[in-house]
Design a protein around this motif. Structure first.
Motif, PDB file in Angstrom:
ATOM      1  N   ILE A  91      -2.324  -6.385 -13.687  1.00 50.64           N
ATOM      2  CA  ILE A  91      -3.226  -6.390 -12.536  1.00 50.64           C
ATOM      3  C   ILE A  91      -4.444  -7.210 -12.915  1.00 50.64           C
ATOM      4  CG2 ILE A  91      -4.266  -4.200 -13.265  1.00 50.64           C
ATOM      5  CD1 ILE A  91      -4.810  -3.586 -10.320  1.00 50.64           C
ATOM      6  N   VAL A  92      -4.863  -8.075 -11.975  1.00 52.76           N
ATOM      7  CA  VAL A  92      -6.065  -8.887 -12.190  1.00 52.76           C
ATOM      8  C   VAL A  92      -7.097  -8.424 -11.159  1.00 52.76           C
ATOM      9  CG1 VAL A  92      -7.044 -11.204 -12.162  1.00 52.76           C
ATOM     10  CG2 VAL A  92      -4.718 -10.853 -13.024  1.00 52.76           C
ATOM     11  N   GLN A  93      -8.219  -7.953 -11.664  1.00 53.91           N
ATOM     12  CA  GLN A  93      -9.288  -7.485 -10.782  1.00 53.91           C
ATOM     13  C   GLN A  93     -10.401  -8.526 -10.758  1.00 53.91           C
ATOM     14  OE1 GLN A  93     -10.154  -3.715 -12.693  1.00 53.91           O
ATOM     15  NE2 GLN A  93      -8.822  -2.641 -11.241  1.00 53.91           N
ATOM     16  N   VAL A  94     -10.706  -9.025  -9.556  1.00 53.04           N
ATOM     17  CA  VAL A  94     -11.757 -10.036  -9.392  1.00 53.04           C
ATOM     18  C   VAL A  94     -12.904  -9.390  -8.620  1.00 53.04           C
ATOM     19  CG1 VAL A  94     -12.325 -12.321  -8.495  1.00 53.04           C
ATOM     20  CG2 VAL A  94     -10.011 -11.862  -9.341  1.00 53.04           C
ATOM     21  N   ARG A  95     -14.113  -9.433  -9.207  1.00 49.45           N
ATOM     22  CA  ARG A  95     -15.281  -8.811  -8.568  1.00 49.45           C
ATOM     23  C   ARG A  95     -16.430  -9.810  -8.539  1.00 49.45           C
ATOM     24  NH1 ARG A  95     -11.644  -5.941  -7.669  1.00 49.45           N
ATOM     25  NH2 ARG A  95     -11.386  -3.759  -8.172  1.00 49.45           N
ATOM     26  N   GLN A  96     -17.273  -9.695  -7.493  1.00 53.34           N
ATOM     27  CA  GLN A  96     -18.480 -10.533  -7.395  1.00 53.34           C
ATOM     28  C   GLN A  96     -19.557  -9.727  -6.695  1.00 53.34           C
ATOM     29  OE1 GLN A  96     -18.098 -14.029  -4.967  1.00 53.34           O
ATOM     30  NE2 GLN A  96     -19.813 -15.042  -5.981  1.00 53.34           N
TER      31      GLN A  96
END
Length: 200
Positions: free
Chosen positions: A158-163
């Motif tokens: 799983i790749v979690q992308v946050r900004q």
């Protein structure tokens, strides 16, 4: 006055005959000095070519496995399927392939039969031609794409992308890159989260 023919008929030419060194049947001369039947009994040019094999087929998307990893769409008795079958035959490069075609089988039988006609030079230059049938068993195997589609709650990573900013320009840019490179095909699911995305 004697009658003159309008044309001259060619005289029948008699061909020299020899006896086969094995069975003594009269034959035209050839480098082996043997009849075709005796050469066939002496030499099997199909030796080294398998008479059966296995072809893997994905039942869900109806594609065939083209080793090592490609899955291709082929209709029954198509040129593409014939080429796939011929590539699976080891030893075919040792002979000259004259003709190849399908032998009809019941579609539900999970069998594909290919009739081959081959030639090979044997015994001091005599050319022997032989016809034989190779039978392939169609084995079910799920392709990786269908396997991913069926495993809805299973993923390798799983790749979690946050900004954490007010604007979403980075996510718009990321979305354009995903579309441009068709990267979504390698994912099972993409979920929207607060401040970001999760790629499965």
């Amino acid at each position: 006055e004697p009658h003159q023919p309008y044309f001259n008929l060619p005289q029948a030419q008699t061909q020299n005959m020899i006896m086969c060194c094995q069975c003594s049947v009269p034959i035209p001369p050839n480098p082996a000095n043997m009849c075709v039947e005796c050469i066939r009994n002496e030499v099997d040019i199909t030796d080294g070519i398998p008479k059966n094999g296995t072809i893997h087929w994905c039942k869900q998307c109806e594609r065939y496995l083209q080793p090592p990893q490609a899955w291709i769409k082929c209709d029954l008795e198509s040129r593409e399927l014939l080429a796939l079958c011929l590539k699976k035959l080891k030893g075919l490069n040792q002979v000259r392939l004259v003709d190849a075609g399908f032998v009809w089988t019941e579609p539900h039988s999970k069998r594909i039969k290919v009739k081959l006609s081959i030639q090979k030079e044997v015994l001091q230059g005599a050319i022997l031609q032989q016809v034989f049938v190779v039978e392939f068993v169609v084995a079910n195997q799920m392709c990786p794409t269908c396997h991913r589609d069926n495993a809805k709650d299973h993923w390798n990573s799983i790749v979690q992308v946050r900004q954490k900013v007010d604007h979403k320009r980075t996510f718009y840019y990321l979305e354009q890159l995903i579309i441009k490179h068709n990267a979504a095909r390698s994912t099972i699911n993409i979920k929207e989260r607060p401040d970001g995305l999760d790629f499965y």
